[in-house]
Design an enzyme around this catalytic site. Sequence first.
Site: not given
Length: 315
Positions: A8, A11-12, A34, A36, A141, A145, A171
């Site tokens: 990942g 990502g952010q 990732d 992407r 989600y 988690k 975040i």
Amino acid sequence: MKKILVTGSAGQIGSELTLKLVEKYGSDNVVATDLREAPENLKQACICEKLDVTICPDVRAMVARHDVGTIYHLAAILSAVGERKPQLAWEVNMNGLYNVLEASVEHSCAVFVPSSIAAFGPGTPKFDTPQDTIQRPTSIYGVTKVAGELLCDYYHKRYGIDTRGVRYPGIISYETLPGGGTTDYAVEIFFEAIKNKKYTCFLKADSRLDMMYMPDAIKASIELMEADGQKLIHRNAFNVTAFSFTPEELALEIKKIIPEFEIRYDVEPIRQGIADSWPSKMNDSAARQEWGWSPSYDLAAMTRDMIEKLIPRLK
Ligand code: NAD
Ligand code: SER
């Protein structure tokens, strides 16, 4: 040294954490992966590979091929997208994690897996939320988690895998936009304040949630992975927070620097429902005691830095 693999990484959090890992451990020692395409700056900085964490043989082969010793497993579907696509959230967040943990057993990797304030639910104490308390989340989600926290603890107990994690709050950052969560308003508001001097918020004015600036999120992740394992009583996952605010309070802080800024509200029921089920202020004393957690940015310092960094970028 054995390599560090990040999933990942586009990502952010991944896009910034990966660069910090490169700065600390060297470009040859970090593998950014990732689903992407990697952003250009990441391609220049380290080894970049495409990896879908839901495909178990690919995860295993990636870990073997690069002689990986540590995995920062950030690939996930966040809260708002998860509510739109619960099956995908389960597939990525649970099966992806399972694949990473299985590969870690095979290759004795240490694993960092972020949890979230979403691992709590409406039955959890909202203020001074303890490290160990009721966790009955109501979003898919959150379900993934809390299950992920348990699975990581299980792999530690059963297979001796060095799994560690934090419950990140929302975040805030300016490099990469958030991937579809409930706390995304706290990033969008800065872009809109600078571009248009106004922002319509999808949460209510008084929705109080824990938050953290990206440099502290990166610091928390790396410091936890470098902490002395003997001193860790908890593992998956530590409450960590920096500050907590409502949209109204954040808007007032922004107005100190951009006085014309105006906030309006157009509440979106799904994300509001998720926010209402999360804590307002976590107690992170276990992280402070067990591995010395201490954030560097408060609300005012984060707001100043976000605006300073974004103004030249948005011109
Ligand atoms: P993000 O949505 O910005 O990035 C997630 C990345 O995972 C994306 O680049 C996406 O392409 C990738 N991905 C999705 N499916 C994948 C798959 N099948 N295989 C490989 N990659 C895939 O998320 P983020 O904000 O960077 O979050 C990273 C981690 O931190 C997640 O576990 C998230 O739950 C957790 N977290 C984030 C926040 C926050 O405010 N950003 C707060 C709490 C916890
Ligand atoms: N920022 C994340 C979200 O809103 C919290 O885990 O989904």
